[in-house]
Design a protein around this motif. Structure first.
Motif, PDB file in Angstrom:
ATOM      1  N   GLN A  12      -1.135   2.864   7.070  1.00  0.00           N
ATOM      2  CA  GLN A  12      -1.935   3.482   6.236  1.00  0.00           C
ATOM      3  C   GLN A  12      -3.382   3.778   6.606  1.00  0.00           C
ATOM      4  OE1 GLN A  12      -0.421   4.452   2.637  1.00  0.00           O
ATOM      5  NE2 GLN A  12       0.645   4.625   3.942  1.00  0.00           N
ATOM      6  N   PHE A  13      -4.483   2.901   6.997  1.00  0.00           N
ATOM      7  CA  PHE A  13      -5.584   3.215   7.198  1.00  0.00           C
ATOM      8  C   PHE A  13      -5.888   2.894   8.575  1.00  0.00           C
ATOM      9  CE2 PHE A  13      -4.600   0.866   2.734  1.00  0.00           C
ATOM     10  CZ  PHE A  13      -5.483   2.590   2.221  1.00  0.00           C
TER      11      PHE A  13
ATOM     12  N   PHE B 263       0.793  -1.299   0.190  1.00  0.00           N
ATOM     13  CA  PHE B 263       0.171   0.036  -0.047  1.00  0.00           C
ATOM     14  C   PHE B 263       0.746   1.206   0.014  1.00  0.00           C
ATOM     15  CE2 PHE B 263      -2.682  -3.327   1.910  1.00  0.00           C
ATOM     16  CZ  PHE B 263      -3.616  -2.926   1.398  1.00  0.00           C
TER      17      PHE B 263
ATOM     18  N   LYS C 142     -13.260   1.178   0.441  1.00  0.00           N
ATOM     19  CA  LYS C 142     -13.031   0.515  -0.512  1.00  0.00           C
ATOM     20  C   LYS C 142     -12.036   1.295  -1.658  1.00  0.00           C
ATOM     21  CE  LYS C 142     -14.111  -3.740  -3.069  1.00  0.00           C
ATOM     22  NZ  LYS C 142     -15.102  -4.576  -3.620  1.00  0.00           N
TER      23      LYS C 142
ATOM     24  N   ILE D 240      -8.668   2.147  -0.885  1.00  0.00           N
ATOM     25  CA  ILE D 240      -7.608   1.038  -0.228  1.00  0.00           C
ATOM     26  C   ILE D 240      -6.884   0.594  -1.570  1.00  0.00           C
ATOM     27  CG2 ILE D 240      -7.654  -1.482   0.663  1.00  0.00           C
ATOM     28  CD1 ILE D 240      -9.389  -0.489   2.613  1.00  0.00           C
TER      29      ILE D 240
ATOM     30  N   PHE E 171      -0.505  -2.161   5.738  1.00  0.00           N
ATOM     31  CA  PHE E 171      -2.092  -2.019   6.034  1.00  0.00           C
ATOM     32  C   PHE E 171      -2.310  -0.718   6.459  1.00  0.00           C
ATOM     33  CE2 PHE E 171      -6.510  -2.262   6.955  1.00  0.00           C
ATOM     34  CZ  PHE E 171      -7.251  -1.778   5.531  1.00  0.00           C
TER      35      PHE E 171
ATOM     36  N   ASP F 282      -8.827   1.580  10.515  1.00  0.00           N
ATOM     37  CA  ASP F 282      -9.471   0.656  10.025  1.00  0.00           C
ATOM     38  C   ASP F 282      -9.277  -0.677  11.117  1.00  0.00           C
ATOM     39  OD1 ASP F 282     -10.918  -1.883   8.587  1.00  0.00           O
ATOM     40  OD2 ASP F 282     -10.025  -0.730   6.942  1.00  0.00           O
TER      41      ASP F 282
END
Length: 416
Positions: A244-245, A217, A282, A285, A241, A248
């Motif tokens: 980056q997020f 990512f 989504k 992502i 991941f 979540d």
């Protein structure tokens, strides 16, 4: 000890002291645990309980300290908060307030001097050093007003030392001792050895997850995704991941990826114990994943050899092409002049075919008139380009290049 850590780390900070309580816990627990294993036979019931209590401790860190309180990735009922806070306390890794404050600072200042476990200082520093040594470093500031105003977290923070003794050592010792009479196994295995595994499993989130794996990512920072890291950290190993997020509630977004913490939170939601599970779009992502795929493809593209750009190829008249073809196998295909000399011995149909085609326009034959060539053949042919035919086809004399220009092109080809 200082020299050992310094020799295996990078950019090591100035040591001002040692956190002796942390050193004691990190050395005494494995010593007692191993001693217990060598001195008596391991009871199966104690082993099963130790595994369950280990999961309890790890979920307290991953689902509680990390995803609930550090990142607020979902809401939890009071009963779930009490369960997770007790589990996190049993892991003996500091109060949730302290742990989450450090972790938020880590995310805000990842891989910088203000990151408390900056990966640039080496693997040992991120795994143990930052907890063992007092240094001249200072963590970057992060907003922890919500943690400061949470009465449950502040109660644990104020009474943490007593709570860690209860949940970290007393309970895992008493249960095997009272229920099936294994007091020694309870203390050595369920308490101490379980702590060792939980400690180093959690520490891998800061160390191994920043060194081992891929960056699907983003590759600007050190966090990485790896299945082994996920196993060691109860699903926290998909760290690229996560960075980056971070909001979540998942670390792994694919159904086949190992993330038991995600499954636990989703189960709690189905039971009415958790709500408002946060998930990044989504679209965003997939956009991040596609960006990295394109970036990697660009690297591959730049590592390969490609045909000479068309603008850099010389223009040749038909007459000059004919003259040059008498001394070397020049073949015209789709308006490009190709020098097939190096390919003569490798041509599947034999070198005589190429030799007989020298000075001719073989476009129709190449594109299926004789044989429909593969993509590989097209790619290989493009690497043989040495010029562009003026007009792209055979031309009458009156439309040929002026003699001076034709001579210039011929001179350039001779120099190739």
């Amino acid at each position: 000890m200082f020299r050992l850590f310094s020799s295996l780390t990078n950019n090591f900070p100035t040591i001002l002291g040692v956190r002796w309580f942390n050193v004691f816990v990190l050395t005494a627990t494995p010593a007692v645990g191993l001693l217990g294993l060598f001195c008596r036979t391991l009871d199966r019931q104690t082993l099963a309980f130790s595994v369950l209590y280990y999961v309890f401790s790890m979920l307290g860190i991953t689902a509680g300290y990390h995803r609930l309180w550090s990142h607020r990735s979902y809401n939890a009922s009071m009963s779930l908060q009490l369960f997770l806070l007790a589990g996190g306390t049993s892991a003996v890794q500091g109060s949730c307030y302290w742990w989450s404050r450090s972790h938020r600072s880590h995310h805000r200042y990842t891989d910088t001097e203000l990151d408390p476990y900056d990966s640039n200082r080496g693997l040992l520093w991120t795994h143990l050093g930052w907890m063992v040594f007092v240094t001249d470093l200072h963590s970057g500031k992060a907003d922890v007003s919500d943690l400061r105003n949470d009465p449950l977290l502040q109660f644990q923070h104020r009474h943490y030392f007593y709570l860690l003794l209860i949940f970290g050592f007393v309970i895992p010792t008493i249960i095997p001792g009272l229920v099936w009479g294994d007091w020694i196994g309870g203390f050595c295995v369920a308490a101490c050895l379980r702590l060792v595994v939980a400690h180093h499993g959690t520490f891998c989130i800061n160390s191994i997850a920043h060194y081992l794996g891929s960056t699907p990512f983003d590759d600007k920072l050190s966090p990485r995704d790896h299945f082994l890291s996920a196993i060691l950290t109860m699903g926290e190993g998909y760290h690229n991941f996560h960075h980056q997020f971070p909001m979540d509630y998942r670390n792994a977004i694919r159904w086949y990826q190992y993330d038991p913490t995600k499954w636990f939170i989703a189960t709690c939601k189905s039971l009415g114990l958790a709500s408002h599970l946060r998930m990044f779009s989504k679209n965003e992502i997939e956009k991040g994943a596609l960006t990295m795929k394109l970036k990697n493809l660009k690297k591959i593209q730049e590592s390969l050899h490609w045909p000479t750009p068309i603008k850099e190829l010389p223009v040749m008249s038909w007459e000059t092409f004919q003259e040059q073809a008498k001394t070397r196998p020049l073949i015209l295909v789709a308006g490009f002049i190709h020098d097939a000399a190096a390919f003569l011995p490798e041509h599947p149909g034999g070198s005589s075919i190429l030799t007989a085609s020298s000075g001719k326009d073989m476009t129709a034959s190449f594109f299926g008139g004789v044989y429909s060539h593969s993509n590989a053949a097209h790619n290989l042919l493009s690497m043989m380009r040495v010029g562009v035919l003026h007009g792209g086809v055979e031309m009458p004399v009156e439309h040929a290049l002026p003699p001076a220009q034709s001579l210039y092109v011929a001179t350039r080809l001779d120099a190739m």
